[in-house]
Design an enzyme around this catalytic site. Structure first.
Site, short mmCIF file in Angstrom:
data_model
loop_
_atom_site.label_atom_id
_atom_site.label_comp_id
_atom_site.label_asym_id
_atom_site.label_seq_id
_atom_site.Cartn_x
_atom_site.Cartn_y
_atom_site.Cartn_z
CG ASP A 1 -39.54 1.49 10.75
OD1 ASP A 1 -38.59 1.95 11.41
OD2 ASP A 1 -40.28 0.57 11.18
CB THR B 1 -24.57 -0.04 18.63
OG1 THR B 1 -24.60 1.38 18.56
CG2 THR B 1 -23.47 -0.48 19.57
CG LEU C 1 -27.95 9.81 17.63
CD1 LEU C 1 -28.99 9.72 18.72
CD2 LEU C 1 -28.64 10.03 16.30
CE LYS D 1 -22.76 4.01 20.11
NZ LYS D 1 -23.96 4.11 19.35
CG PHE E 1 -20.75 11.18 30.75
CD1 PHE E 1 -21.20 12.19 29.93
CD2 PHE E 1 -21.37 9.93 30.68
CE1 PHE E 1 -22.26 11.98 29.04
CE2 PHE E 1 -22.42 9.70 29.80
CZ PHE E 1 -22.86 10.73 28.99
CG LEU E 2 -16.56 12.74 36.44
CD1 LEU E 2 -15.37 13.50 37.02
CD2 LEU E 2 -16.44 11.25 36.82
N GLY F 1 -29.12 4.59 32.28
CA GLY F 1 -30.13 3.71 31.71
C GLY F 1 -30.23 4.00 30.23
CB CYS G 1 -27.19 3.44 24.04
SG CYS G 1 -28.09 3.88 22.55
C1 UDX Z 1 -25.36 7.33 24.84
C2 UDX Z 1 -24.03 7.93 24.35
O1 UDX Z 1 -23.77 9.15 25.04
C3 UDX Z 1 -24.09 8.18 22.85
O2 UDX Z 1 -22.86 8.66 22.39
C4 UDX Z 1 -24.43 6.87 22.17
O3 UDX Z 1 -24.55 7.08 20.79
C5 UDX Z 1 -25.72 6.30 22.72
O4 UDX Z 1 -25.63 6.15 24.13
P1 UDX Z 1 -27.77 8.35 25.40
O5 UDX Z 1 -28.16 6.96 25.78
O6 UDX Z 1 -28.68 9.17 24.57
O7 UDX Z 1 -26.37 8.33 24.63
O8 UDX Z 1 -27.58 9.16 26.76
P2 UDX Z 1 -26.39 9.76 27.63
O9 UDX Z 1 -26.49 11.21 27.62
O10 UDX Z 1 -25.08 9.14 27.31
O11 UDX Z 1 -26.84 9.27 29.09
C6 UDX Z 1 -26.93 7.87 29.41
C7 UDX Z 1 -27.38 7.66 30.83
O12 UDX Z 1 -26.35 8.03 31.74
C8 UDX Z 1 -28.60 8.48 31.25
O13 UDX Z 1 -29.46 7.64 32.01
C9 UDX Z 1 -28.03 9.58 32.09
O14 UDX Z 1 -28.93 10.06 33.04
C10 UDX Z 1 -26.86 8.87 32.76
N1 UDX Z 1 -25.76 9.76 33.20
C11 UDX Z 1 -25.08 10.51 32.28
C12 UDX Z 1 -25.41 9.80 34.55
O15 UDX Z 1 -26.00 9.13 35.39
N2 UDX Z 1 -24.37 10.60 34.93
C13 UDX Z 1 -23.67 11.35 34.04
O16 UDX Z 1 -22.73 12.04 34.48
C14 UDX Z 1 -24.04 11.31 32.68
#
Ligand code: UDX
Length: 437
Positions: free
Chosen positions: A30, A121, A150, A208, A253-254, A261, A264
């Site tokens: 890095d 990505t 991940l 992705k 995810f519901l 936020g 990603c």
């Molecule tokens: C995400 C993808 O899940 C992962 O596969 C990819 O590699 C990178 O982006 P991450 O950003 O670590 O991972 O978090 P994730 O668990 O997906 O949550 C993303 C955002 O969505 C968070 O702010 C979380 O609070 C929000 N969220 C998630 C909701 O508001 N409601 C949900 O039901 C699920």
């Protein structure tokens, strides 16, 4: 195998440690000296559950080292590209400068038959472009796109036991020489039954972008339902329970709330729209604009609801925000909805204190104008309202009876719909959820 991991952030540091755990000889490279110094002492430069232990564990074996010197990649068989692709300033597109400079710096150290494996990505078409550079420099090396899925907060487990492995190779064929080599790298997870798909470069890159777009759409779908529930007096959490029982839909995810936020989902859907536009396929993704708009509306809605909760006036009101990280079990505040709401409330005259078990140092760097208090009991003292915006376990477990004596006024807005509304109301609190009566 001998492996280089270029970029040691949220993705690369975990990948490097996990590759060493799988038995490989790994060097993490890095440009950030502070990160390399910390990792060399087996300390994670950010909070990720299990990573410190894993780093200690593998460093004892002598199989993992870190450096700022790219020449350490020379002699390795496989080079993983794990640098960031943030949103460009003032544009939707991804900033590819870190990927481009990592690959340019790596090329002189790539030897015959090596694999260069992209995990970052990236916009579709990147692998084809990088393949051209690699061919010009070392024609017998191969470029593979191997996207990483991940989740922060579960990164170690997601890397050691992923849902699936995707190898994007030039021909898209299982017989490609790179496939057998990567199968050796991931021999552990494959033996444990992880499905593995071989595709062409473009499909692997799109997997992705499509996966993150789908997840973002699912969250915005339920948040749109929350808006309708708010207008009609229905309860979005029961609605999600009921539709989630249909296994074609599923309950994951519901969770309606303040929206998504992080580093990603927000930037990935924007970069995807920008790339589709360049390809002349922008119409295909116009729905993602709506997904983004619904998501951003949640933040404004929380500010409005807080004002309502305060009887129409925010000026001078002491608001305590529980949570700064974009999600629990992380100290990442990139595009954190919690912090964005805290900052908007402060701008509108509220006196905002933010508390979080891990993310306060990062939050203070990003929003120095907010007040931070690491100790929960001090943060909530004399508050006119509490806003639960990141659902850390310790906030979910708060006792409404105990808390009621510390605050100035027992009012709570549950931005993640994780508290038991009946229990809080019974303890004398004015409780507001999102998309709930
Ligand atoms: C995400 C993808 O899940 C992962 O596969 C990819 O590699 C990178 O982006 P991450 O950003 O670590 O991972 O978090 P994730 O668990 O997906 O949550 C993303 C955002 O969505 C968070 O702010 C979380 O609070 C929000 N969220 C998630 C909701 O508001 N409601 C949900 O039901 C699920």
């Amino acid at each position: 195998m001998r492996i280089s991991v270029i970029g040691c952030g949220y993705l690369g540091a975990v990948h490097a440690a996990c590759m060493a755990k799988l038995g490989h000889e790994v060097v993490g490279i890095d440009v950030d000296e502070r990160k390399v110094a910390e990792l060399s002492k087996a300390a994670a430069p950010f909070y990720e559950p299990g990573l410190d232990d894993l780093l200690r564990d593998v460093q004892e074996t002598g199989r993992l080292s870190f450096t700022t010197d790219m020449s350490a990649a020379a002699g390795n068989d496989i080079h993983f590209i794990c640098v960031g692709t943030p949103q460009k300033k003032g544009e939707n597109a991804a900033d590819m400068s870190f990927v481009d400079s990592a690959v340019t710096a790596l090329l002189p150290h790539v030897a015959a038959g090596n694999l260069v494996v992209g995990k970052s990505t990236v916009p579709v078409g990147t692998a084809a472009r990088l393949e051209g550079l690699l061919e010009a420099s070392e024609p017998t090396a191969h470029l593979v796109w191997n996207p990483e899925f991940l989740r922060e907060g579960h990164a170690v487990q997601d890397t050691l036991s992923p849902d699936r492995l995707v190898y994007g190779v030039k021909s898209g064929e299982e017989e490609h020489v790179a496939v057998a080599i990567l199968d050796d790298v991931y021999a552990g997870p494959i033996a444990d039954g992880t499905p593995r798909l071989v595709t062409d470069h473009a499909t692997a890159e799109l997997v992705k972008a499509a996966a993150n777009s789908f997840l973002a759409t699912k969250i915005s779908f339920i948040n749109a339902m929350a808006e309708v529930c708010e207008a009609s007096g229905a309860d979005v959490t029961r609605l999600a329970d009921a539709i989630g029982l249909d296994d074609r839909i599923g309950r994951k995810f519901l969770h309606a709330g303040i929206g998504f936020g992080g580093g990603c989902l927000p930037k990935d859907i924007r970069a995807f729209m920008a790339r589709a536009g360049e390809l002349g396929a922008d119409q295909a993704l116009t729905f993602l604009r709506e997904v983004d708009a619904i998501n951003m509306r949640r933040r404004t809605r929380v500010v409005e609801l807080t004002r309502e909760l305060m009887g129409g006036m925010l000026l001078g009101k002491r608001i305590t925000v529980l949570g700064a990280a974009f999600k629990p079990e992380s100290d990442d505040v990139r595009d954190s909805p919690a912090l964005s709401i805290a900052a908007q409330l402060q701008l509108q005259g509220a006196v905002v204190t933010v508390t979080d078990p891990k993310a306060l140092p990062n939050a203070a760097r990003r929003f120095p104008e907010l007040q931070y208090e690491p100790e929960l009991s001090k943060a909530v003292a004399k508050a006119d309202a509490l806003l639960l915006l990141t659902e850390w376990e310790e906030f979910r477990r708060l006792d409404p009876y105990e808390l009621a004596v510390s605050v100035a006024s027992p009012r709570i807005l549950d931005g993640r719909n994780v508290l038991d509304a009946g229990k809080w109301r019974a303890a004398g609190w004015t409780y507001r959820g999102l998309g709930r009566p």
